[in-house]
Design a protein around this motif. Structure first.
Motif, short mmCIF file in Angstrom:
data_model
loop_
_atom_site.label_atom_id
_atom_site.label_comp_id
_atom_site.label_asym_id
_atom_site.label_seq_id
_atom_site.Cartn_x
_atom_site.Cartn_y
_atom_site.Cartn_z
N UNK A 37 0.84 -1.20 0.00
CA UNK A 37 0.00 0.00 0.00
C UNK A 37 0.87 1.25 0.00
N UNK A 38 0.72 2.03 -1.08
CA UNK A 38 1.51 3.27 -1.22
C UNK A 38 0.66 4.34 -1.90
N UNK A 39 0.86 5.58 -1.49
CA UNK A 39 0.24 6.71 -2.17
C UNK A 39 1.38 7.62 -2.62
N UNK A 40 1.47 7.82 -3.93
CA UNK A 40 2.59 8.57 -4.49
C UNK A 40 2.07 9.65 -5.44
N UNK A 41 2.63 10.83 -5.29
CA UNK A 41 2.30 11.93 -6.19
C UNK A 41 3.51 12.23 -7.06
N UNK A 42 3.34 12.15 -8.37
CA UNK A 42 4.42 12.48 -9.29
C UNK A 42 4.63 13.99 -9.33
N UNK A 43 5.81 14.39 -9.77
CA UNK A 43 6.11 15.81 -9.93
C UNK A 43 5.17 16.43 -10.96
N UNK A 44 4.95 17.70 -10.83
CA UNK A 44 4.06 18.44 -11.74
C UNK A 44 4.64 18.47 -13.16
N UNK A 45 3.75 18.58 -14.13
CA UNK A 45 4.19 18.86 -15.50
C UNK A 45 4.57 20.33 -15.55
N UNK A 46 5.73 20.63 -16.10
CA UNK A 46 6.23 21.99 -16.12
C UNK A 46 6.49 22.44 -17.55
N UNK A 59 9.10 32.60 -17.90
CA UNK A 59 7.86 32.15 -17.29
C UNK A 59 7.94 30.65 -17.09
N UNK A 60 7.41 30.20 -15.97
CA UNK A 60 7.36 28.77 -15.66
C UNK A 60 5.96 28.43 -15.20
N UNK A 61 5.31 27.50 -15.90
CA UNK A 61 3.93 27.15 -15.58
C UNK A 61 3.89 25.69 -15.14
N UNK A 62 3.20 25.43 -13.99
CA UNK A 62 3.13 24.08 -13.44
C UNK A 62 1.69 23.59 -13.41
N UNK A 63 1.53 22.29 -13.66
CA UNK A 63 0.23 21.64 -13.52
C UNK A 63 0.45 20.41 -12.65
N UNK A 64 -0.05 20.46 -11.40
CA UNK A 64 0.20 19.37 -10.48
C UNK A 64 -0.65 18.14 -10.81
N UNK A 65 -0.18 16.99 -10.32
CA UNK A 65 -0.85 15.71 -10.55
C UNK A 65 -1.41 15.20 -9.23
N UNK A 66 -2.52 14.46 -9.31
CA UNK A 66 -3.10 13.90 -8.09
C UNK A 66 -2.26 12.71 -7.62
N UNK A 67 -2.20 12.50 -6.30
CA UNK A 67 -1.52 11.30 -5.80
C UNK A 67 -2.28 10.04 -6.21
N UNK A 68 -1.55 8.99 -6.53
CA UNK A 68 -2.13 7.72 -6.95
C UNK A 68 -1.91 6.70 -5.83
N UNK A 69 -2.97 5.99 -5.47
CA UNK A 69 -2.91 4.96 -4.44
C UNK A 69 -2.78 3.60 -5.12
N UNK A 70 -1.83 2.79 -4.64
CA UNK A 70 -1.68 1.43 -5.15
C UNK A 70 -1.62 0.47 -3.96
N UNK A 71 -2.18 -0.71 -4.14
CA UNK A 71 -2.11 -1.76 -3.13
C UNK A 71 -2.54 -3.07 -3.78
N UNK A 72 -2.30 -4.17 -3.09
CA UNK A 72 -2.70 -5.49 -3.58
C UNK A 72 -3.53 -6.19 -2.52
#
Length: 172
Positions: A37-46, A59-72
């Motif tokens: 069980x892990x919840x990981x958020x990848x770095x934003x697209x820049x 100029x630097x524009x960021x779009x953050x990503x939601x954390x993704x939960x994985x487990x078995x």
């Protein structure tokens, strides 16, 4: 003061409310396989924009990503496979049989991850992708691997992801 979160008590699932909000009741989804069980958020697209010949961006524009939960989950049965992988179940008891569906099925639910101590994470509306991971070797085990992606709830004012300290009164 910060909250240290340790371990996993259980992963819970509930039916999304009819109004598009968070589930009102939760049940343990199954036995979570150790250390999965892990919840990981990848770095934003820049996206960066530069003046010709310059090394620093204007100029630097960021779009953050939601954390993704994985487990078995290590204890699936035919009813479980239908609930999280789609398809159909026929028969009852020892004669129960799950059948694969050749078409994709969208499976959504509310998900709550409860640690031994620390922060309880709640996803009011989650897209669930479950896949078989059955190791048929002498020391293998039959698992169902989950990838849970938070979606924007359909009910106004409900947040995509929440974290709240586990106490004697929460969760109930």
């Amino acid at each position: 003061m910060g909250v240290i979160s340790l371990g996993l008590s259980e992963v819970q699932v509930g039916q999304i409310a009819a109004d598009g909000g968070e589930a009102t009741s939760y049940d343990k989804i199954g036995k979570t396989y150790q250390n999965t069980c892990k919840m990981v958020q990848e770095k934003a697209d820049v996206t960066e924009h530069y003046e010709e010949g310059q090394s620093a961006p204007e100029v630097r524009k960021k779009k953050k990503k939601v954390p993704i939960l994985t487990f078995s989950i290590m204890d699936p049965d035919p009813t479980f496979l239908k609930a999280y992988m789609g398809g159909e179940v026929t028969g009852t008891g020892d004669d129960m049989e799950w059948s694969w569906s050749d078409t994709d099925e969208d499976i959504e639910a509310s998900i709550r991850v409860i640690p031994e101590v620390g922060l309880v994470y709640t996803i009011p509306r989650a897209d669930i992708e479950a896949v078989l991971n059955a190791d048929m070797s002498s020391q293998g085990i039959n698992l169902v691997d989950f990838t849970v992606t938070p979606l924007k709830p359909k009910k106004a004012g409900v947040k995509t992801l929440k974290a709240r300290k586990k106490t004697a009164k929460f969760p109930v």
